[in-house]
Design a protein around this motif. Structure first.
Motif: not given
Length: 326
Positions: A67-71, A78, A80, A83, A95
């Motif tokens: 979930s850090t990148c797939h929010r 993400d 960004q 990532a 991402t």
């Protein structure tokens, strides 16, 4: 180019007009079909997978979770351009959204995975992304009473590598976002879209965008070269990631060939493209028209297409996903 499997999957996703698995109730003649409103996933597996999805212990050193990148509060991505990996350096690709991944026939920017389980296994072992220490992770899960009870109840076994990957996949398959305004339009609500949004959809079809972005996920089921008519890499150094499937196959015909991404919830997932080089939907539409269609669109047409794309934002757990800044 050679797309036999992808084209077959495209046909399956578009449907034959006889079933309702992908929501073909009213506008069966359209090249896009609604997202199903129900999910065929065991709820207990999905709950277990959701906990794993948010658990930093899946990464070596407990640095990041899936979930850090797939929010899920950011369109499943993400926001960004690229990532950061475990070492803090940028990864190779932007991402992609995790939402509606179950509806993709091809996974990853290069389309080199055909199942969620295969992609999960690859991401977990990737030294730059998760670099999972399986021995330590499984020991920690087995020592956690709640995890242990959950795995035993579902799998009749202690936490193991296959069970972790399977439960993660179950949660990811549950991440559908139905009931977008466009889906409601397809299901027979003509006023779900404004006249301008309907015009944007007609332009999306007439310009040819729908040739690649079609099916239930508005993409995700074909390969295509990025730069059919104009080189989108002109004026910038070419990275290995820009080579697309060529890195995997070594076939010159696969140079700059990527999986066509889904456009579901696309208004939420800027920046765009495999390298995050387009900062807005307007920029992305402009670049795609020039590089893929050989067209320079009038600003009014670009705005209308962007308006249509915003109608692809769906609901998650009964609530419409929030567009940044709106």
């Amino acid at each position: 180019m050679r797309f036999p499997t992808a084209l077959l999957m495209s046909a399956l996703l578009l449907g034959s007009g006889t079933g309702t698995a992908y929501g073909q109730e009213d506008r069966a003649d359209e090249p896009i079909t609604p997202i199903p409103t129900t999910v065929d996933v065991r709820p207990d597996k999905a709950r277990l997978g959701e906990r794993l999805f948010n658990d930093v212990r899946l990464s070596r050193g407990g640095v990041v979770a899936c979930s850090t990148c797939h929010r899920l509060d950011a369109g499943g991505a993400d926001n960004q351009a690229l990532a950061a990996g475990l070492d803090g350096r940028p990864l190779d690709f932007n991402t992609p959204s995790i939402f509606n991944i179950a509806l993709d026939a091809l996974l990853d920017w290069r389309g080199n995975y055909r199942t969620i389980e295969a992609q999960n296994a690859a991401v977990l072992r990737d030294a730059r992304i998760m670099d999972t220490d399986w021995a330590s992770l499984l020991a920690a899960l087995r020592a956690d009473a709640a995890y242990r009870a959950g795995f035993v109840a579902i799998y009749r076994a202690e936490p193991g590598r296959e069970e972790v990957i399977d439960s993660l996949a179950a949660f990811q398959r549950s991440l559908l976002t139905p009931n977008s305004r466009f889906d409601r339009y397809l299901r027979g609500e003509p006023h779900a879209l404004s006249a301008e949004e309907q015009r944007g959809y007609e332009l999306f079809k007439s310009y040819g965008c729908v040739a690649c972005h079609q099916g239930v996920n508005v993409g995700g089921n074909l390969y295509q070269r990025f730069g059919v008519f104009a080189d989108p890499f002109a004026g910038r150094p070419e990275r290995q990631a820009d080579l697309g499937r060529f890195v995997l196959t070594g076939d010159p015909a696969d140079r700059h060939v990527f999986r066509v991404p889904s456009l579901r919830n696309v208004a939420l997932t800027a920046p765009y493209f495999h390298n995050g080089s387009a900062s807005s939907l307007s920029d992305a539409v402009t670049v795609m028209a020039r590089s893929q269609l050989g067209r320079t669109l009038p600003r009014t047409d670009t705005a209308l297409i962007v308006g249509f794309l915003r109608t692809l934002t769906g609901e998650y757990r009964g609530h419409t996903l929030a567009e940044p800044g709106r």
